[in-house]
Design a protein around this motif. Structure first.
Motif, PDB file in Angstrom:
ATOM      1  N   GLU A   1       5.172   3.811   1.920  1.00 36.19           N
ATOM      2  CA  GLU A   1       4.800   2.478   1.431  1.00 36.19           C
ATOM      3  C   GLU A   1       4.847   1.470   2.566  1.00 36.19           C
ATOM      4  O   GLU A   1       5.779   1.461   3.372  1.00 36.19           O
ATOM      5  CB  GLU A   1       5.734   2.041   0.308  1.00 36.19           C
ATOM      6  CG  GLU A   1       5.316   0.720  -0.348  1.00 36.19           C
ATOM      7  CD  GLU A   1       6.237   0.315  -1.493  1.00 36.19           C
ATOM      8  OE1 GLU A   1       5.726   0.144  -2.605  1.00 36.19           O
ATOM      9  OE2 GLU A   1       7.445   0.166  -1.249  1.00 36.19           O
TER      10      GLU A   1
ATOM     11  N   TRP B   1       1.119  -8.738 -10.538  1.00 32.05           N
ATOM     12  CA  TRP B   1       0.599  -7.726  -9.613  1.00 32.05           C
ATOM     13  C   TRP B   1      -0.678  -7.107 -10.173  1.00 32.05           C
ATOM     14  O   TRP B   1      -0.766  -6.775 -11.356  1.00 32.05           O
ATOM     15  CB  TRP B   1       1.630  -6.627  -9.374  1.00 32.05           C
ATOM     16  CG  TRP B   1       2.768  -7.037  -8.486  1.00 32.05           C
ATOM     17  CD1 TRP B   1       4.014  -7.424  -8.871  1.00 32.05           C
ATOM     18  CD2 TRP B   1       2.741  -7.103  -7.057  1.00 32.05           C
ATOM     19  NE1 TRP B   1       4.777  -7.727  -7.776  1.00 32.05           N
ATOM     20  CE2 TRP B   1       4.030  -7.534  -6.641  1.00 32.05           C
ATOM     21  CE3 TRP B   1       1.782  -6.845  -6.081  1.00 32.05           C
ATOM     22  CZ2 TRP B   1       4.365  -7.713  -5.300  1.00 32.05           C
ATOM     23  CZ3 TRP B   1       2.124  -7.012  -4.755  1.00 32.05           C
ATOM     24  CH2 TRP B   1       3.395  -7.444  -4.369  1.00 32.05           C
TER      25      TRP B   1
ATOM     26  N   CYS C   1      -3.262  -3.869  -9.353  1.00 28.98           N
ATOM     27  CA  CYS C   1      -3.264  -2.629  -8.569  1.00 28.98           C
ATOM     28  C   CYS C   1      -4.568  -1.851  -8.757  1.00 28.98           C
ATOM     29  O   CYS C   1      -5.157  -1.855  -9.841  1.00 28.98           O
ATOM     30  CB  CYS C   1      -2.081  -1.736  -8.958  1.00 28.98           C
ATOM     31  SG  CYS C   1      -0.463  -2.493  -8.668  1.00 28.98           S
ATOM     32  N   THR C   2      -4.980  -1.174  -7.686  1.00 28.07           N
ATOM     33  CA  THR C   2      -6.112  -0.244  -7.722  1.00 28.07           C
ATOM     34  C   THR C   2      -5.659   1.072  -7.113  1.00 28.07           C
ATOM     35  O   THR C   2      -4.838   1.093  -6.182  1.00 28.07           O
ATOM     36  CB  THR C   2      -7.322  -0.793  -6.934  1.00 28.07           C
ATOM     37  OG1 THR C   2      -6.934  -1.047  -5.576  1.00 28.07           O
ATOM     38  CG2 THR C   2      -7.820  -2.080  -7.559  1.00 28.07           C
ATOM     39  N   LYS C   3      -6.216   2.204  -7.619  1.00 28.10           N
ATOM     40  CA  LYS C   3      -5.803   3.526  -7.146  1.00 28.10           C
ATOM     41  C   LYS C   3      -7.036   4.334  -6.761  1.00 28.10           C
ATOM     42  O   LYS C   3      -8.048   4.325  -7.457  1.00 28.10           O
ATOM     43  CB  LYS C   3      -5.016   4.260  -8.241  1.00 28.10           C
ATOM     44  CG  LYS C   3      -4.436   5.587  -7.805  1.00 28.10           C
ATOM     45  CD  LYS C   3      -3.661   6.253  -8.938  1.00 28.10           C
ATOM     46  CE  LYS C   3      -2.363   5.503  -9.200  1.00 28.10           C
ATOM     47  NZ  LYS C   3      -1.522   6.230 -10.198  1.00 28.10           N
TER      48      LYS C   3
ATOM     49  N   LYS D   1       0.865  -1.181   0.000  1.00 25.09           N
ATOM     50  CA  LYS D   1       0.000   0.000   0.000  1.00 25.09           C
ATOM     51  C   LYS D   1       0.900   1.229   0.000  1.00 25.09           C
ATOM     52  O   LYS D   1       1.770   1.387   0.857  1.00 25.09           O
ATOM     53  CB  LYS D   1      -0.911   0.001   1.217  1.00 25.09           C
ATOM     54  CG  LYS D   1      -1.894   1.167   1.239  1.00 25.09           C
ATOM     55  CD  LYS D   1      -2.860   1.067   2.414  1.00 25.09           C
ATOM     56  CE  LYS D   1      -3.869  -0.019   2.198  1.00 25.09           C
ATOM     57  NZ  LYS D   1      -4.909  -0.046   3.253  1.00 25.09           N
TER      58      LYS D   1
ATOM     59  N   GLU E   1      -2.632   3.863  -3.477  1.00 20.96           N
ATOM     60  CA  GLU E   1      -2.514   2.786  -4.464  1.00 20.96           C
ATOM     61  C   GLU E   1      -2.252   1.478  -3.720  1.00 20.96           C
ATOM     62  O   GLU E   1      -1.289   1.369  -2.960  1.00 20.96           O
ATOM     63  CB  GLU E   1      -1.390   3.056  -5.456  1.00 20.96           C
ATOM     64  CG  GLU E   1      -1.296   1.984  -6.550  1.00 20.96           C
ATOM     65  CD  GLU E   1      -0.190   2.259  -7.550  1.00 20.96           C
ATOM     66  OE1 GLU E   1      -0.469   2.215  -8.759  1.00 20.96           O
ATOM     67  OE2 GLU E   1       0.951   2.503  -7.117  1.00 20.96           O
ATOM     68  N   THR E   2      -3.118   0.497  -3.965  1.00 22.67           N
ATOM     69  CA  THR E   2      -2.987  -0.806  -3.325  1.00 22.67           C
ATOM     70  C   THR E   2      -2.729  -1.862  -4.391  1.00 22.67           C
ATOM     71  O   THR E   2      -3.483  -1.975  -5.362  1.00 22.67           O
ATOM     72  CB  THR E   2      -4.263  -1.166  -2.541  1.00 22.67           C
ATOM     73  OG1 THR E   2      -4.534  -0.125  -1.589  1.00 22.67           O
ATOM     74  CG2 THR E   2      -4.081  -2.480  -1.798  1.00 22.67           C
ATOM     75  N   CYS E   3      -1.659  -2.646  -4.221  1.00 25.58           N
ATOM     76  CA  CYS E   3      -1.297  -3.692  -5.177  1.00 25.58           C
ATOM     77  C   CYS E   3      -1.253  -5.043  -4.466  1.00 25.58           C
ATOM     78  O   CYS E   3      -0.906  -5.126  -3.282  1.00 25.58           O
ATOM     79  CB  CYS E   3       0.068  -3.408  -5.806  1.00 25.58           C
ATOM     80  SG  CYS E   3       0.099  -1.903  -6.819  1.00 25.58           S
ATOM     81  N   GLN E   4      -1.626  -6.090  -5.216  1.00 23.12           N
ATOM     82  CA  GLN E   4      -1.696  -7.421  -4.618  1.00 23.12           C
ATOM     83  C   GLN E   4      -1.293  -8.484  -5.630  1.00 23.12           C
ATOM     84  O   GLN E   4      -1.591  -8.380  -6.812  1.00 23.12           O
ATOM     85  CB  GLN E   4      -3.117  -7.698  -4.130  1.00 23.12           C
ATOM     86  CG  GLN E   4      -3.338  -9.102  -3.594  1.00 23.12           C
ATOM     87  CD  GLN E   4      -4.754  -9.309  -3.070  1.00 23.12           C
ATOM     88  OE1 GLN E   4      -5.202  -8.629  -2.170  1.00 23.12           O
ATOM     89  NE2 GLN E   4      -5.464 -10.266  -3.666  1.00 23.12           N
TER      90      GLN E   4
END
Length: 531
Positions: free
Chosen positions: A256, A289, A291-293, A176, A302-305
């Motif tokens: 981060e 990955w 990601c959503t922003k 995040k 911004e969250t990435c998974q």
């Protein structure tokens, strides 16, 4: 006389090619056991044709073995016709009762598929298999549609696939990144620190009052002239407006964070199907990955998974027809009828069934035999067929030259060695004392990789070893699962069944129990044997 002799010789040769070795093996049993089946199997027209054929053969004086062989041909033909009719491949000129049954089979099989997800659908009993079994279960004349439908329902119920699932851990990684906009610290204008304070606009006002010096009494006093009343104080002047300095620029400040958590996923690992046990293999890897922003006036997040995932790579079938065989035995279907059933199935589908191989008997068909010179009977050993004696734990499993070594080949591990014999079906020997754990014609996803094969497990000084023998001649296996073998026992013939371009033996040694179809435990056989 000479012309008659030649004619008789030609007829004999033709009959021998049709009947082949199977008629010699099963003729005596077939004549007795298949008489009832033949009476039911042959429709009136076929029965009349068979009678005429037998009369003709008897007239010209053919030996009894050929007459029996002709009976077998008629029976196989009749059985195949019935199977084709039940399978829906007999065209439009099909008996109404058979048509009703074949429609029912197709409807029930399709309905059964709808009950399962995609992982189980390939292992549902097929219409063609039911069509091959049914004639032997209900009789092949005077078909009772109601009884046939009940049998279809029972077959589907008894042979339905069962799945077994396990839970596996998967890691999930989350990052995040949170960003805010802040004024740049210690910002200066023209070299002067631009630190600002709040200034008050309040003004203090001084008020004046009347008063004067103390007078001397002996001195005439001139009254002072009256002073004008004090003027009103002037209102304070407002502070002069000055142009404010430019605002401090804002900078993006991001923080981060990382997090790893664990989840579980359920995967189907084993399926019990009508023809055996399917073991599913998976490989584990990471997803890409994602990601959503999210943005507001104050911050940006911004969250990435990404997560571990299991990808299905193969299904490994180990033939086991126990349930299937029990159903046939319930209806007193003997071995010769089972052979007819498998022949009918293969005639309709052009696919091998593998049932007779699992039983340990020769199907008596051509198949991919790689030069099969016999059935499942004893193998004749010729001078020079036996490899040299070995003082080590393992002996050379067959005579021949090394045609492909252990190691990387075509981009993947060749987990054994290939021994070629110059195109000859030479005997294959057990490399050491042990117990047979696999004896089958191997099939996987509709094709055979290893073909006719045997796997032997050895207990050598308390340590478990496994040896594997691939691509044998179809029907040449001499031992079944559970049989004990001695070092040097003949276990089969070198062939080219399965994924093979020529006659050879693929031989593997594993210093452990071989799990499923895994090749990871294989070692170079040349470390333990001499060619």
């Amino acid at each position: 006389m000479q012309g008659n002799d030649e004619k008789e010789s030609i007829i004999k040769d033709q009959a021998k090619r049709i009947v082949k070795n199977q008629a010699k093996k099963v003729a005596k049993k077939a004549l007795k056991k298949l008489a009832k089946v033949a009476m039911k199997a042959v429709a009136k027209a076929i029965a009349l044709g068979a009678k005429a054929l037998l009369s003709l053969l008897a007239t010209i004086g053919l030996p009894a073995i050929l007459i029996i062989g002709s009976i077998l041909i008629v029976i196989v033909l009749a059985n195949s016709i019935l199977s084709i009719g039940f399978s829906g491949k007999g065209g439009d000129n099909v008996d109404p009762d058979i048509k009703a049954v074949q429609t029912y089979i197709a409807t029930k099989v399709n309905a059964e598929k709808g009950k399962y997800d995609s992982s189980l659908q390939p292992y549902i009993v097929t219409s063609d298999l039911i069509s091959s079994m049914l004639p032997l279960m209900i009789g092949m004349a005077d078909i009772n549609v109601s009884d046939a439908k009940k049998k279809v329902d029972q077959i589907i119920k008894d042979l339905k696939p069962k799945s077994h699932s396990e839970s596996f851990p998967v890691k999930v990684e989350i990052t995040k990144n949170v960003c805010t906009w802040e004024e740049q610290p210690n910002w200066k204008v023209n070299g002067v620190s631009a630190t600002f304070f709040e200034v008050s606009n309040k003004v203090s006002v001084l008020a004046f009052g009347w008063g004067g010096p103390v007078l001397d009494p002996g001195v005439p006093v001139t009254p002072p002239s009256p002073k004008p009343p004090p003027s009103k104080p002037k209102p304070p002047e407002p502070p002069k407006e000055t142009e404010p300095p430019p605002p401090a620029p804002k900078i993006k400040v991001c923080n981060e964070s990382k997090e790893t958590k664990e989840e579980t996923v359920n995967l189907v690992t084993k399926i019990d199907a009508w023809n055996g046990t399917i073991t599913k293999e998976y490989s584990k890897s990471w997803t890409t990955w994602s990601c959503t922003k999210k943005e507001t006036s104050e911050k940006e997040t911004e969250t990435c998974q990404r997560k571990e995932t299991y990808r299905h790579i193969s299904d490994n079938l180990s033939h086991n027809f126990t349930v299937f065989d029990n159903i046939l035995n319930t209806y007193n279907i003997d071995l010769e009828q089972k052979k007819l059933m498998e022949s009918s199935y293969e005639a309709v589908t052009s696919l091998p069934l593998g049932y007779l191989s699992w039983l340990g008997v020769s199907p008596g068909s051509n198949g991919n035999s790689g030069g099969n010179t016999g059935g499942s009977g004893p193998i004749t050993i010729k001078p020079g067929d036996i490899p040299p004696a070995s003082d080590g734990v393992f002996m050379k499993p067959a005579n021949g030259r090394l045609s492909s070594p252990f190691g990387m080949r075509w981009g993947r591990l060749h987990s054994g060695i290939d021994i070629a014999s110059g195109g000859k079906n030479v005997p294959i020997y057990a490399a050491a004392d042990g117990v047979v754990t696999v004896s089958e014609y191997q099939w996987k996803n509709g094709k055979s990789t290893y073909g006719e094969r045997i796997i032997i497990q050895h207990n050598i000084n308390g340590k478990i070893w496994t040896t594997c023998y691939w691509h044998m001649v179809e029907g040449s296996r001499q031992f079944k699962v559970g049989d004990k073998v001695k070092k040097g026992d003949v276990i089969g013939l070198m062939g080219k069944t399965g994924d093979s371009t020529g006659i050879h033996l693929h031989f593997e040694i594993h210093p452990s129990v071989r799990v499923g179809e895994s090749q990871r435990s294989a070692v170079d056989p040349l470390l333990h044997i001499k060619l």
